[in-house]
Design an enzyme around this catalytic site. Structure first.
Site, PDB file in Angstrom:
ATOM      1  CB  VAL A   1      -0.767  -0.314   1.292  1.00 15.45           C
ATOM      2  CG1 VAL A   1      -2.137  -0.986   0.759  1.00 15.45           C
ATOM      3  CG2 VAL A   1      -0.029  -0.046   3.063  1.00 15.45           C
TER       4      VAL A   1
ATOM      5  CG  HIS B   1      -4.080  -6.278   0.738  1.00 19.35           C
ATOM      6  ND1 HIS B   1      -3.161  -6.692   0.920  1.00 19.35           N
ATOM      7  CD2 HIS B   1      -5.366  -6.672  -0.156  1.00 19.35           C
ATOM      8  CE1 HIS B   1      -3.864  -7.895   0.260  1.00 19.35           C
ATOM      9  NE2 HIS B   1      -4.339  -8.061   0.206  1.00 19.35           N
TER      10      HIS B   1
ATOM     11  CB  CYS C   1     -18.802  12.180   2.480  1.00 22.71           C
ATOM     12  SG  CYS C   1     -17.158  12.756   2.210  1.00 22.71           S
TER      13      CYS C   1
ATOM     14  CB  CYS D   1     -14.079  14.292   6.533  1.00 24.49           C
ATOM     15  SG  CYS D   1     -15.254  14.867   5.108  1.00 24.49           S
TER      16      CYS D   1
ATOM     17  N   GLY E   1       8.589 -11.222  -2.588  1.00 24.75           N
ATOM     18  CA  GLY E   1       8.660 -10.593  -1.362  1.00 24.75           C
ATOM     19  C   GLY E   1       7.364 -10.905  -0.928  1.00 24.75           C
TER      20      GLY E   1
ATOM     21  CB  ALA F   1      13.319  -8.105  -4.390  1.00 27.37           C
TER      22      ALA F   1
HETATM   23  P1  OAD Z   1       4.380 -10.304   4.906  1.00 27.09           P
HETATM   24  O1  OAD Z   1       5.183  -9.396   6.580  1.00 27.09           O
HETATM   25  O2  OAD Z   1       3.612 -11.641   5.208  1.00 27.09           O
HETATM   26  O3  OAD Z   1       6.338 -11.099   4.005  1.00 27.09           O
HETATM   27  C1  OAD Z   1       6.746 -10.596   3.569  1.00 27.09           C
HETATM   28  C2  OAD Z   1       7.690 -11.726   2.768  1.00 27.09           C
HETATM   29  O4  OAD Z   1       9.081 -10.541   2.461  1.00 27.09           O
HETATM   30  C3  OAD Z   1       8.420 -12.836   3.993  1.00 27.09           C
HETATM   31  O5  OAD Z   1       8.254 -14.094   2.887  1.00 27.09           O
HETATM   32  C4  OAD Z   1       9.921 -12.426   3.128  1.00 27.09           C
HETATM   33  O6  OAD Z   1      10.718 -13.665   4.021  1.00 27.09           O
HETATM   34  C5  OAD Z   1      10.266 -11.452   2.916  1.00 27.09           C
HETATM   35  N1  OAD Z   1      10.798 -10.643   2.509  1.00 27.09           N
HETATM   36  C6  OAD Z   1      11.783 -10.218   3.611  1.00 27.09           C
HETATM   37  N2  OAD Z   1      12.722  -8.931   3.035  1.00 27.09           N
HETATM   38  C7  OAD Z   1      13.014  -9.292   1.774  1.00 27.09           C
HETATM   39  C8  OAD Z   1      14.126  -8.645   0.666  1.00 27.09           C
HETATM   40  N3  OAD Z   1      14.882  -8.093   1.070  1.00 27.09           N
HETATM   41  N4  OAD Z   1      13.595  -9.162  -0.860  1.00 27.09           N
HETATM   42  C9  OAD Z   1      12.926 -10.135  -0.927  1.00 27.09           C
HETATM   43  N5  OAD Z   1      11.416 -11.081   0.337  1.00 27.09           N
HETATM   44  C10 OAD Z   1      11.785 -10.569   1.286  1.00 27.09           C
HETATM   45  O7  OAD Z   1       4.370  -9.292   4.000  1.00 27.09           O
HETATM   46  P2  OAD Z   1       3.117  -9.512   2.449  1.00 27.09           P
HETATM   47  O8  OAD Z   1       3.083 -11.272   2.105  1.00 27.09           O
HETATM   48  O9  OAD Z   1       3.328  -8.608   1.727  1.00 27.09           O
HETATM   49  O10 OAD Z   1      -2.383  -7.072   4.137  1.00 27.09           O
HETATM   50  O11 OAD Z   1       1.479  -9.538   2.725  1.00 27.09           O
HETATM   51  C11 OAD Z   1       0.464  -9.879   2.856  1.00 27.09           C
HETATM   52  C12 OAD Z   1      -0.645  -9.198   3.645  1.00 27.09           C
HETATM   53  O12 OAD Z   1      -0.465  -9.444   4.848  1.00 27.09           O
HETATM   54  C13 OAD Z   1      -0.277  -6.980   3.629  1.00 27.09           C
HETATM   55  O13 OAD Z   1      -0.630  -7.121   2.035  1.00 27.09           O
HETATM   56  C14 OAD Z   1      -0.795  -7.077   4.815  1.00 27.09           C
HETATM   57  C15 OAD Z   1      -1.182  -7.974   5.699  1.00 27.09           C
HETATM   58  O14 OAD Z   1      -1.666  -8.286   6.449  1.00 27.09           O
HETATM   59  C16 OAD Z   1      -2.918  -5.379   4.130  1.00 27.09           C
HETATM   60  O15 OAD Z   1      -2.351  -5.088   4.463  1.00 27.09           O
HETATM   61  C17 OAD Z   1      -4.043  -5.412   3.710  1.00 27.09           C
HETATM   62 ZN    ZN Z   2     -16.717  13.148   4.775  1.00 30.16          ZN
END
Ligand code: OAD
Ligand code: ZN
Length: 244
Positions: A102, A118, A129, A148, A188, A233
């Site tokens: 995000v 997301h 609103c 707001c 990642g 990455a």
């Molecule tokens: P996570 O925090 O669950 O996972 C991050 C991943 O990145 C892990 O598998 C790490 O091993 C890997 N990682 C760490 N450092 C890295 C690097 N330098 N290069 C590459 N990879 C690396 O994050 P997400 O999978 O994005 O939801 O989480 C998914 C969702 O859970 C998010 O979008 C958020 C959260 O709750 C919402 O906000 C709705």
């Molecule tokens: Zn408003």
């Protein structure tokens, strides 16, 4: 031939690449991932801070966490990995980025077809609103929480909280790209948050080659990844790009 060269050749041959990204791609931009180590969900219980009901019941409490996250996002800039993806688009291979992040960094890096599954924390939206206001240091410093200017209701980052649905347009766009792609880069993400984590399985079942980049194994690694680069990455992506 090493795997960097093999994947570069695959990208050239197949042409239609889509990247599916998670918090790990922004770690080198100074934004800690959610899970593990310094992760936000180690410090704040997501059910207490990231559920939509928690926000509606007590925006003041949830804004303590949101203020911290806002500052981290406002201070961040694209990592070498974000820039490598924008280069891959310029070269004509990368057609879309589907991100769970995000932070808006794919746009800032110069990618154009970015599907923010997301939402985007750089915008705030009114709970009543729906008026949108850009995130700024001034607005996040308002106590007890930003409101707001039109109707005075609580402002919430324009992101998907737990308990909320994914915006329909993003679901349609993501499915479309997941179906079209010939090569998917999974970068990642821990792959544990659904429905987002379904996306790579859709691509795989449509015949795409799956290339995963992560310092840790994930549920994708042993199930669908054809290539797994165990690394960050920002280290791996530029190396693939060099071989193109
Ligand atoms: P996570 O925090 O669950 O996972 C991050 C991943 O990145 C892990 O598998 C790490 O091993 C890997 N990682 C760490 N450092 C890295 C690097 N330098 N290069 C590459 N990879 C690396 O994050 P997400 O999978 O994005 O939801 O989480 C998914 C969702 O859970 C998010 O979008 C958020 C959260 O709750 C919402 O906000 C709705
Ligand atoms: Zn408003």
């Amino acid at each position: 031939m090493d795997d960097y060269q093999k994947v570069a050749d695959l990208v050239k041959e197949k042409g239609y690449v889509v990247a599916f990204t998670g918090a790990g791609i922004s770690v080198d931009s100074g934004i800690p991932a959610f899970r593990g180590g310094q992760g936000l969900w180690e410090k704040y219980d997501p059910m207490e801070y990231a559920h939509i009901r928690a926000f509606s019941n007590n925006p003041e409490k949830v804004w303590v966490m949101l203020r911290e996250m806002s500052q981290v996002i406002l201070d961040s800039s694209p990592s070498p990995a974000h820039l490598a993806l924008s280069e891959l688009q310029r070269k004509g291979y990368l057609k879309a980025v589907i991100t769970q992040n995000v932070d808006g960094l794919h746009h800032i890096a110069g990618n154009s077809n970015v599907i923010e599954y997301h939402g985007n924390h750089r915008w705030l939206i009114c709970m009543s609103c729906s008026k949108r206001t850009p995130l700024s240091p001034e607005i996040v410093s308002v106590q007890p929480y930003p409101r707001c200017e039109k109707c005075n209701s609580a402002l919430k980052p324009d992101v998907v909280f737990f308990g909320e649905g994914i915006p329909m347009l993003e679901v349609i766009r993501a499915n479309d790209e997941a179906n079209k792609c010939k090569v998917m880069f999974i970068i990642g993400t821990s792959g544990v948050v659904y429905p987002a984590a379904e996306i790579p399985y859709t691509s795989k079942s449509n015949g795409a080659t799956i290339v995963e980049i992560n310092p840790e194994n994930t549920p994708f690694t042993s199930s669908i990844s054809d290539y797994f680069f165990k690394g960050t990455a920002s280290d791996v992506l530029p190396k693939i790009l060099e071989k193109l």
